[in-house]
Design an enzyme around this catalytic site. Sequence first.
Site: not given
Ligand code: ZN
Ligand code: ZN
Length: 396
Positions: A84, A142
């Site tokens: 991401d 994440e």
């Molecule tokens: Zn980051």
């Molecule tokens: Zn990262």
Amino acid sequence: MLLKVQKLSEKYYPQIANLREHFHQFPELSFEEFQTSQKVCEVLENAGISYKKGIAKTGVLAEIYGTKKSDEKPKCVLLRGDMDALPVHEESGVSFASKIAGKMHACGHDGHTAGLLGTALILNELKDEFSGCVKFMFQPAEENYGGAKPMIEEGVLENPYVDAVFGCHLWGLMQENTAQIITGAMMAGVDSFDLKFIGRGGHGAHPHTTIDAVLMAARFVTNIQSIVSRRLKPVSAGVISVGSVQAGSSYNIIAQEAFLKGTVRFLDDESQAILQKGIEDVAKAVALEFGGEYELDYHREYPPLINDEFGAKIAQKAFLQVLGEKNIITKAEADMGAEDFAFLTRARKGAYVFVGIAKDKNKPVLHHSPNFAWESENLKVLMQGEAMMALEFLNS
Ligand SMILES: [Zn+2]
Ligand SMILES: [Zn+2]
């Protein structure tokens, strides 16, 4: 073995650098990695690597089985890369800058995705060098919400059972061609809280008829400062930061409500419990003191990321071959940033590695900044290190 890995990383580098630039140009936010995920599948498909997609929405899990004969029970290792991007508007000036306004790969996950694909391509050609299985976990979200936990819940660590997990983060605070692999707590656990104080609004000239929510908020922010300094052991690490306070509307109106948002960081479960209890106690005490009320919503998010001794040893052995002993950092302080790879090291043995990307160690490359930029050449270290960790583990 290293020579073969290095050769293959050179062979695939042009393709991987292109992929990195592609991912960089088309960043997607947490749980929206649809194009990224599709591209990952395309590359795997073309290489004849089997995979499952749509795990935790956009996650992909690829598998490669070794063909080397072994008398031992075959093992399985998982390598993870996150996919991401962030809601940042790019100002880095690189030729392959983001084409999507307000979105940017400002943490290096474009490299993690492309690099893990490179590692898969390398190990796909080295099947006769290992027995057992390598899983490649392309993870969404994440930066926000967390994609690791739902991918685990959807079974990525089972069938076949994963024995060890490894991952890397390209790291702007370290020089290129260095890697940090420490044993123990490496990154912090993180919780967050939303807190509302409810008082009684009224005229600014008649405070005695009101319960001032602004004062409750101010008292709370001041009083929580003693939680880390007086409740936590001096040798334990902890952070409580209030990032947002909102209350009131004008000069002469005492606010009825105040809203606070904060983040909490810690390196072990015991500290987490102490910090959480401290915040609850202070909120309660402040409400009592002023005769108001409070509503606390405390969210446990990511646990601390702990490298166990076994995992750290495997990672050190692998990167030592790639970078040489003097470029491996084994002693360093934990970073109070958080990382949901922690859910993987909590479930299995393993380690997480920082791979340096700063040209000059005195000029760190700042993550999440609009100017975040690094050379794709660093992906060779990432690919080689990941491939060597998998091989070290399976052949150990
Ligand atoms: Zn980051
Ligand atoms: Zn990262």
